[in-house]
Design a protein around this motif. Structure first.
Motif, PDB file in Angstrom:
ATOM      1  N   LYS A   1      -4.938  -2.690 -13.541  1.00 29.88           N
ATOM      2  CA  LYS A   1      -5.200  -1.552 -12.661  1.00 29.88           C
ATOM      3  C   LYS A   1      -3.917  -0.973 -12.065  1.00 29.88           C
ATOM      4  O   LYS A   1      -3.955  -0.263 -11.057  1.00 29.88           O
TER       5      LYS A   1
ATOM      6  N   SER B   1      -0.471  -1.857  -7.126  1.00 34.29           N
ATOM      7  CA  SER B   1      -1.405  -1.790  -6.014  1.00 34.29           C
ATOM      8  C   SER B   1      -0.765  -2.369  -4.758  1.00 34.29           C
ATOM      9  O   SER B   1       0.099  -3.245  -4.828  1.00 34.29           O
TER      10      SER B   1
ATOM     11  N   LYS C   1      -5.441  -3.497  -1.108  1.00 34.08           N
ATOM     12  CA  LYS C   1      -6.302  -3.540  -2.291  1.00 34.08           C
ATOM     13  C   LYS C   1      -6.100  -4.824  -3.095  1.00 34.08           C
ATOM     14  O   LYS C   1      -7.049  -5.407  -3.602  1.00 34.08           O
ATOM     15  N   ARG C   2      -4.848  -5.266  -3.186  1.00 36.75           N
ATOM     16  CA  ARG C   2      -4.533  -6.410  -4.045  1.00 36.75           C
ATOM     17  C   ARG C   2      -4.879  -7.749  -3.409  1.00 36.75           C
ATOM     18  O   ARG C   2      -5.371  -8.663  -4.081  1.00 36.75           O
TER      19      ARG C   2
ATOM     20  N   ARG D   1      -0.209   0.927   6.362  1.00 33.41           N
ATOM     21  CA  ARG D   1      -0.495   0.067   5.208  1.00 33.41           C
ATOM     22  C   ARG D   1       0.765  -0.664   4.741  1.00 33.41           C
ATOM     23  O   ARG D   1       0.849  -1.134   3.607  1.00 33.41           O
TER      24      ARG D   1
ATOM     25  N   ALA E   1       2.891  -6.435  -2.654  1.00 36.62           N
ATOM     26  CA  ALA E   1       2.380  -5.412  -3.552  1.00 36.62           C
ATOM     27  C   ALA E   1       2.869  -5.677  -4.968  1.00 36.62           C
ATOM     28  O   ALA E   1       3.928  -6.266  -5.180  1.00 36.62           O
TER      29      ALA E   1
ATOM     30  N   GLN F   1       1.486  -5.564  -9.510  1.00 37.61           N
ATOM     31  CA  GLN F   1       0.476  -5.233 -10.516  1.00 37.61           C
ATOM     32  C   GLN F   1      -0.849  -5.929 -10.207  1.00 37.61           C
ATOM     33  O   GLN F   1      -0.884  -7.125  -9.933  1.00 37.61           O
ATOM     34  N   LEU F   2      -1.925  -5.166 -10.275  1.00 32.01           N
ATOM     35  CA  LEU F   2      -3.268  -5.703 -10.041  1.00 32.01           C
ATOM     36  C   LEU F   2      -3.987  -5.822 -11.370  1.00 32.01           C
ATOM     37  O   LEU F   2      -4.024  -4.868 -12.153  1.00 32.01           O
TER      38      LEU F   2
END
Length: 212
Positions: free
Chosen positions: A122, A125, A129-130, A146, A167, A169-170
């Motif tokens: 995804k 991120s 979110k992650r 954030r 933060a 890669q998701l």
């Protein structure tokens, strides 16, 4: 306890998801998989290698797509070029032969299986979110909405420790979904119908192993 006819895993591809109805009219969400046929490309024994396992190959491919070591490994056993190779541990009393074909008939309806594959990537991120972090205050002049905030200590050891949740890669990770139920088997088309969802997008390579 369900036990597969062949107590090893097979390789296959995800086709997609749909829903079917059981005898009572209940909707069952299912994933359709194209499994095998897989070919036994190598047999390892405890006497020779220190453990019992077999290597299976899946997916016919042109010899131009493989490296010389890969081709040599398969040609030594007189097996056609295969795209994917994977090793599965076996019991000591299991007997396999090089060149043996394993297909979807290795599984039984009602059996539980573990399915392993790479989930959907995804992209980049943030922390919320992650890692499900809580955001900062949105009012009173706060500049930390954030943002990650402080990530390291100012005293000993005075550095950011490895493994810090940040933060990045998701998704795009190898994951396993355990104890999914086999609903239907189609031997003619090598189709396996599994209750529930499996990792990845349609076409994703999956490893299907009987659940213990």
């Amino acid at each position: 306890m369900w036990r597969s006819i062949v107590a090893v895993g097979l390789l296959g591809n995800k086709i997609g998801m749909t829903q079917i109805f059981d005898e009572s009219g209940n909707i069952i969400p299912v994933t359709i998989l194209k499994v095998g046929p897989c070919v036994v490309t190598q047999v390892k024994t405890e006497a020779k290698d220190g453990y019992n396992s077999i290597q299976v190959g899946y997916g016919s491919v042109s010899s131009k797509k493989l490296t010389q070591p890969q081709l040599g490994h398969l040609e030594k056993s007189n097996i056609q070029p295969l795209r994917y190779l994977k090793e599965f541990r076996t019991a000591q009393d299991d007997e396999f032969e090089i060149g043996q074909v394993l297909n979807v008939d290795s599984f039984l309806p009602g059996q539980l299986v573990n399915i392993k594959g790479k989930n959907i990537g995804k992209g980049f991120s943030g922390l919320q979110k992650r890692h499900n972090f809580t955001r900062g205050p949105m009012t009173h002049g706060s500049k930390n909405h954030r943002a990650p905030g402080s990530i390291g200590m100012g005293t000993t050891p005075g550095r950011v420790l490895p493994g810090k949740k940040m933060a990045g890669q998701l998704g795009n990770k190898i994951m396993t979904v355990k104890k999914l139920k086999v609903i239907q088997i189609n031997s003619e088309e090598n189709i396996l119908v599994i209750k529930g969802s499996v990792p990845g997008k349609p076409g994703n390579l999956l490893s299907i192993v009987p659940s213990e």
